[in-house]
Structure formats: structure tokens, C-alpha cells
Write a protein that holds these residues in place. Structure first.
Motif, mmCIF file in Angstrom:
data_model
loop_
_atom_site.group_PDB
_atom_site.id
_atom_site.type_symbol
_atom_site.label_atom_id
_atom_site.label_comp_id
_atom_site.label_asym_id
_atom_site.label_seq_id
_atom_site.Cartn_x
_atom_site.Cartn_y
_atom_site.Cartn_z
ATOM 1 N N ASP A 115 -11.868 31.652 60.601
ATOM 2 C CA ASP A 115 -11.138 32.635 61.394
ATOM 3 C C ASP A 115 -11.167 32.214 62.854
ATOM 4 O O ASP A 115 -12.211 32.229 63.497
ATOM 5 C CB ASP A 115 -11.793 34.015 61.211
ATOM 6 C CG ASP A 115 -11.028 35.115 61.902
ATOM 7 O OD1 ASP A 115 -10.137 34.796 62.709
ATOM 8 O OD2 ASP A 115 -11.314 36.293 61.643
ATOM 9 N N PHE A 154 -13.280 39.974 55.512
ATOM 10 C CA PHE A 154 -12.476 40.130 56.725
ATOM 11 C C PHE A 154 -12.741 41.486 57.382
ATOM 12 O O PHE A 154 -12.928 41.585 58.589
ATOM 13 C CB PHE A 154 -10.984 40.022 56.381
ATOM 14 C CG PHE A 154 -10.452 38.626 56.466
ATOM 15 C CD1 PHE A 154 -10.447 37.962 57.678
ATOM 16 C CD2 PHE A 154 -9.956 37.983 55.355
ATOM 17 C CE1 PHE A 154 -9.952 36.672 57.770
ATOM 18 C CE2 PHE A 154 -9.460 36.693 55.436
ATOM 19 C CZ PHE A 154 -9.465 36.041 56.641
ATOM 20 N N THR A 160 -4.863 32.952 61.509
ATOM 21 C CA THR A 160 -5.809 33.788 62.250
ATOM 22 C C THR A 160 -5.728 33.486 63.746
ATOM 23 O O THR A 160 -5.837 34.388 64.570
ATOM 24 C CB THR A 160 -7.250 33.560 61.760
ATOM 25 O OG1 THR A 160 -7.532 32.164 61.814
ATOM 26 C CG2 THR A 160 -7.426 34.057 60.347
#
Lengths: 266, 441
Positions: free
Chosen positions: B108, B280, B179
Motif C-alpha cells: 500500500d 485494508f 493505492t
């Protein structure tokens, strides 16, 4: 052991086809696997055997056709849903979680039986703790199925295991989900004769002790002919023969697929 | 994220090892005795944790005590405590990102988005002022700081799930790009949508005064940050406990399983959608909590504080400390903040005040105008590079990661000829484009 058993149909493939672009890997295949039998799929390289496994377990979705397990369709289900219905599998090139311990590998196999919602996990609710404990005990039982080695080494990382033992651990992981049908993709690939003989024994024991139906892909005739109740032969994505081992051995189409066409008049 | 050892790594001798420095240090620690125990006993295991834990616990007192013998113009206790709190905020972020990157193995690069969301949530919620679409001020019922924390965690977590949902089928580089984009979009939305006061910045009310049986505690007192410091510390401890509980659970196992082999995990009954969104969402929620503390602490927030560099800094922290290791990422965060706040500015000051360099005829005169703060990512890069060469597993490595980097993570069949043939055979029946997001079989 040989001979056609007339049991109830557990898994049925109806006209299942899978094409990848222009290539038809599996071409309208029909299969019926009956409860309690050991059924083998054989065929030359690239015949589509592993694709059939991937279709059954939801890794691929069939282009057309129907897959019925235990009376209901499992077409278009994701792999984890298929597993929850009762079909577990192993992989041709062993896919263990290498950097997890043997115990953890066996525990991941029981994931469907352990609550994994945030609330139960964070507060370690009684139902979570009970399930975790039960899974741990069950993992020990399953590891013990293959003798004491796996149990004694349960805290070791899976990567440290010898090749044949890795295959066993993969079966342990698959058994964790309490499957009705176990798919073994070349369970003796890469094994020597002694290991193969051992694998044949435990595959038969698996069926007895866990009340399993077993579908396997295998190349070694020693294995397929020795333990299969029935055999289906695939070639270029099509089923070219099906029957008891003795018949398959003398089937002209099968011999042709493996060895090539007989020359006319020769 | 898993690294296979290259020939470069195998051939590259560890310079510390080849000089024997590490062995000398080890011998010294083993052979020197203090109170009947070797020094190495004192500097290993849980005792290190206890030592630093005590330092963290008594930091305000230690800093106050230091005024007795340190110059207050450089070592003002309250300013140092402020640095410690900001550092603590980064520790929170590192712990949150560690869930996503370290446990679930999902790279991420836009983690700053959740930091922004947390900061702005506390700003709106505690001030009770928003603007409508015509930029007119609208008063909404204000929440307290305490209510804003879970609210920010919820909103950030929800946004994390929102980001996760469309990226479920992506992995590795592709996931990183999406991301990254998300991390860029959120601050730009803040800047350009009038609703958020982006270009103007936003005043955040200070943390409240609380009446306790032991008297008033002012969490927002700018002259004494110690109350807020302890609050930060308490939240970090809660986050650490939460991380440990998750790691040692069915969820943690499933995360590691999908990191190791997504397909095998799915075939073992792990619901990929659920377990990835969980990673997430939880990672984002912790980022949101970090954002709340940041908003209250910096009191004035604007979009330009939240750049891509924040995401990268946090990622460097966890790589430096040891991906997937809780003590590792804490140490990584503290170390990087230390380099950022103290080392770089000290070197910068030294260059600018050096009399020899001030002379224009000095060939190194250009260094005077060389602002290290603008080039700090060059320095972070160098630190990271050194780390990758000397100790790729991080300062305090996670056991599993250590295995992977040593190369024993390669399965025997991956090294054998049989494995090659098998994979070729599989490849022939299944071209890669048909894989539908589950990876190559």
C-alpha cells in the motif's frame, strides 16, 4: 476392489467445456464420480487433467456445462465456497505455506471452522477459543495419521520438510476441512518407488478412515492400476475412454494416445 | 513482496562480518560480566523491551530531570516531548501499515490517505463547523475528542474497505500503483473541494480538559504535553495489543497464508475478499486514529502536510525495522523520526554555521546553502540501501521474513527440474491471461 460400484453419484460433470481464447483445454467432458470410489484421471501431458481439477475447485469457471456436487450445482463458486461444500484438493507442485509452521499449515486447513469475525477474535470469545482448541486437537490427529514425524516436528517451518513429507502435509491441510471428496493432483510425482508404495497405502487408508471419495490425477501406472476403481482417460481435452483398469489397459484409443497410431497393415 | 535471493545477495559479503566487527562486539558482550551476568544477557530479549518501555513510561520526568545539566535552549523538555508525540503518531501509522503490508502482504503506497481522513474527521467533528456546497458555514453538533477517535477509525476503516474492494484482484506492482493513486487523490480532493477548506487550512480545537478524581488533566495544554504524551502512549499500547491478538488468531493465519500463496489459501477455505478487506480496513482504521492525534497535535491542518512522502516514510519505517515484526516497526518508526528531526537538522545547522565553509574560496562553500531538509529522502534512501545490503530482514526481524530472505523459503520443487517441467506443462493448458486474478496456477 476393482469393478464398477453402483453407488450414489457424488460429483457429476455435464458437458463441461473450458476454453482459453482459441484453445479448448477441456472439451465437453462428462464424468460421474460415485461415493466411496477411487477414480483416476490419466492422460498425456497437456491433456487438461489439472484444468479439470481447477474447474471442479472453482479456480476456473467453466465456459459451458454444469458441475453438480452432492445434488447441487457448484458452478461459479469461489474456491473457498467449493471447499466449504466438501471438496478439498492438493496441488501438482505442492503449494504449502512454506514460512508457516507445520501446525499452522494444518490449522489454516480448518479455517472454515474457526470464527474469523473481528469481534470474536479480538475479545477471544468462548466460541472462538473452543473452536481454536478443537482445531488444534484435530490438527494433531490428522498429523498423527501419517505417523509421529509430523507431530514431533509440528513447530518447525514447512519449508524444512522433505519432499514426500510435504505431500503428506498438504493432504493434512486438505483434510482439515472435513471433505467428502478429496482431489489429489499427482500425489506421487517426484517420489521414488518406496515412497510411491507408501503413498498408495495411505491413499487407501484415507478412503477407509475418513470415509472419502478420492479423485486423482496420476501418471504412474503402478498407482492408477493398483488402486483405482475406475479410470477416465483424457487426450487433448476430450475424454477418450472410461472404465475399470483392466479395460483401460487394453483400450486401443488409450494406447494410441500414449504411444501413437498403429501403422495400417504393419 | 517476498524476495528471492539473487546471486548478488549471495555473493555480496556482509562488510561488518568480513571485518569481524560483529564478532568482536559479540565477544565483548559475552565476556564482560556485570552482576554475575554477561553484558549480552542485558541487551537481549525481553529485557531490552522492558528497558525501553520504562524509558517511554518516564520520558516526561526524564526530560524534566535533564534540564538540571542540559542547556534548555537546545533541550527544552516540552519541545522534545512534542517530538516524541509526533514520533508516537508515526509509530501508530507504522503499526497500521504493518497489518496491510507486513501481515497480508498487500503493498500500500497510499497510506497517507487514511492519515488525512483521520485528521480532517477530528477537525470537523470537534469544531462542529462545516461548509455547504456554496461555501457557507454550517454549524453541526460538535463531538468531543473522545468520540472523534472511534468515528475517525470507522470512517478511515470504511474508506480502507472502499479502496480495497476494487483492488482485490490486483497484486504487487498493480496494487501499489492503485493505492499510490488513492493516496494522491485524497489530499487533492481536500484541497479542491470547497467543503474541506483545503487551501485555507483548518483549525482543530485542542484536546479537552478532563476532570478526574485526582484533579484536572489538561490534554491540550501547550505548555505541558505530558498528559497528551501519556494518552498517545496508551493508544499505542492498545494498538500493539490489538495487533498481537490479530496476529495470533485465525485472521492472522489467514493473512500470512494469503501472503504466502493466495491460491492455496483460497483452496484452504480462506475467503480472499473478506480477509483482504479486513486487512485494508483495520490498517486504515489505525491510520485514521493516527490522523486524529496528528490533527489535534498540530492544531492547524492543511492539505499540503499530507504528501506522498508520508506514505513513503511509513513504508521505509517498517522496512527498516523489520516487516511484519511489531517491535521492529516501532523501532523503525522511532529511528527514522530521529534521523529526520535531529540528525538531519543538526548536520544542516553545522554546515550553515561552519566558519571555514563560510569562506567563498572554500571549494565546499556550496554546502552552506545545501539544505539537507529538502534532500532528506536522499538520506532515507541511502539508509534504506545500507539496510538492504547489511540486514535485509530489518533491525528486529520477523522470524518468517528472515526465512524468506535467507532463501530457504524456496521450496525444493522450485529448485528441481521436475518442478520446471510440471510448470511448463501447466502453462500449456492455461495461458496466463485466463487466470482471473488468482495468480498463475
Amino acid at each position: 476392489m476393482a469393478g464398477t460400484s453402483k453407488g450414489e453419484v457424488l460429483l457429476q460433470l455435464k458437458n463441461v467445456t473450458k476454453s482459453f481464447g482459441g484453445l479448448t483445454a477441456v472439451d465437453s467432458i462428462n464424468l460421474e464420480i460415485r461415493k466411496g470410489e477411487i477414480f483416476s484421471i490419466i492422460g498425456p501431458n497437456g491433456a487438461g487433467k489439472t484444468t479439470v481439477f481447477n474447474l471442479i475447485t472453482g479456480i476456473y469457471q467453466p465456459t459451458s456445462g454444469e458441475i453438480i456436487f452432492n445434488g447441487s450445482s457448484i458452478k461459479n463458486l469461489s474456491p473457498d465456497r467449493v471447499l466449504r461444500r466438501g471438496i478439498a484438493r492438493t496441488f501438482q507442485n505442492i503449494r504449502l505455506f512454506n514460512n508457516m509452521t507445520i501446525m499452522e499449515n494444518a490449522m489454516v486447513g480448518q479455517h472454515p471452522f474457526i470464527p474469523s469475525d473481528l469481534f470474536s477474535v479480538t475479545f477471544r470469545l468462548p466460541n472462538y477459543r473452543a473452536a481454536e482448541k478443537k482445531a488444534h486437537n484435530r490438527a494433531l490427529e490428522l498429523l498423527a495419521f501419517f505417523g509421529s514425524e509430523l507431530v514431533m516436528r509440528k513447530e518447525e517451518y514447512a519449508v524444512n520438510l522433505a519432499y514426500a513429507v510435504r505431500r503428506r502435509l498438504e493432504i493434512v491441510r486438505a483434510l482439515g476441512s472435513r471433505p467428502k471428496l478429496l482431489l489429489l493432483d499427482e500425489p506421487t510425482a517426484g517420489m521414488n518407488d518406496a515412497e510411491t508404495a507408501d503413498a498408495i497405502k495411505y491413499i487407501q487408508r484415507l478412503r477407509q478412515e475418513f470415509d472419502l471419495t478420492i479423485l486423482l490425477i496420476e501418471h504412474k501406472l503402478q498407482v492408477t492400476m493398483g488402486i483405482s476403481d475406475r479410470i477416465a482417460v483424457l487426450d487433448y481435452g476430450k475424454k477418450i475412454a472410461e472404465g475399470i483398469p483392466a479395460d483401460i489397459q487394453h483400450n486401443d484409443l488409450v494406447i494410441e494416445a500414449y504411444l501413437g497410431r498403429k501403422v495400417e497393415g504393419a | 513482496m517476498s524476495a528471492s535471493p539473487s546471486h548478488f545477495q549471495q555473493k555480496m559479503q556482509n562488510p561488518l562480518k568480513s571485518l569481524g566487527i560483529r564478532k568482536k562486539i559479540g565477544d565483548f558482550l559475552n565476556n564482560t560480566k556485570f552482576l554475575n551476568r554477561s553484558l549480552s544477557w542485558y541487551v537481549t530479549g525481553w529485557r531490552v523491551g522492558v528497558f525501553w518501555g520504562l524509558i517511554a513510561l518516564f520520558l516526561p520526568q526524564l526530560l524534566n530531570f535533564s534540564t538540571n545539566f542540559l542547556d534548555q535552549t537546545y533541550f527544552a523538555p516540552n519541545i522534545l516531548l512534542l517530538d516524541a508525540i509526533l514520533c508516537g503518531i508515526y509509530v501508530m501509522l507504522a503499526l497500521g501499515l504493518n497489518i496491510v503490508v507486513g501481515y497480508a502482504g498487500l503493498l500500500d503506497l497510499g497510506y497517507v490517505a487514511f492519515f488525512v481522513i483521520g485528521s480532517y474527521t477530528v477537525a470537523f467533528a470537534t469544531s462542529g463547523i462545516i461548509r455547504n456546497i456554496h461555501s457557507q458555514v454550517v454549524n453541526i453538533p460538535a463531538l468531543t475528542f473522545w468520540e472523534a477517535i472511534p468515528l475517525a477509525a470507522l470512517i478511515a476503516g470504511f474508506m480502507g474497505v472502499l479502496l480495497g474492494a476494487p483492488t482485490l484482484r490486483l497484486r504487487g506492482d498493480y496494487l501499489a500503483i492503485v493505492t499510490l493513486g488513492f493516496g494522491e487523490i485524497v489530499p487533492i480532493v481536500i484541497k479542491d473541494v470547497p467543503f474541506f477548506y483545503g487551501a485555507l487550512g483548518f483549525q482543530v480545537p485542542p484536546a479537552p480538559v478532563v476532570n478526574t478524581p485526582f484533579g484536572q488533566v489538561d490534554f491540550g495544554n501547550p505548555l505541558d504535553f505530558s498528559a497528551f504524551y501519556y494518552l498517545t502512549l496508551a493508544v499505542i499500547i492498545l494498538i500493539v495489543m490489538f495487533n498481537i491478538l490479530l496476529r495470533n488468531s485465525s485472521i492472522g493465519r489467514a493473512w500470512i497464508a494469503i501472503r504466502e500463496d493466495e491460491l492455496a489459501a483460497s483452496a484452504s477455505g480462506v475467503n480472499l475478499v473478506r480477509i483482504k478487506l479486513m486487512a485494508f480496513g483495520l490498517g486504515a482504521a489505525i491510520g485514521g486514529i493516527g490522523g486524529v492525534f496528528n490533527g489535534v497535535m498540530t492544531s492547524s491542518i492543511s492539505y499540503d502536510q499530507f504528501s506522498f512522502q508520508v506514505s513513503i516514510s511509513v513504508l521505509i519505517m517498517i522496512v527498516l525495522g523489520g516487516i511484519g515484526s511489531i517491535p521492529g516497526v516501532i523501532v523503525g518508526a522511532i529511528l527514522l523520526r530521529f534521523i529526520d528531526v535531529y540528525v538531519i537538522s543538526t548536520i544542516s545547522n553545522m554546515l550553515q554555521t561552519n566558519t571555514a565553509l563560510a569562506n567563498p574560496s572554500n571549494p565546499f562553500h556550496f554546502l552552506v546553502s545545501f539544505n539537507l531538509n529538502t534532500t532528506k529522502f536522499l538520506i532515507f534512501g541511502l539508509v534504506l540501501l545500507l539496510m538492504i545490503i547489511l540486514r535485509p530482514q530489518g533491525i528486529i526481524p520477523n522470524k518468517r521474513r528472515q526465512l524468506e530472505l535467507k532463501g530457504v523459503g524456496l521450496a525444493p520443487e522450485e529448485l528441481s527440474v521436475i518442478g520446471e517441467i510440471e510448470r511448463e506443462e501447466e502453462g500449456s493448458s492455461a495461458p496466463p491471461e485466463s487466470v482471473e486474478g488468482l495468480g498463475d496456477i
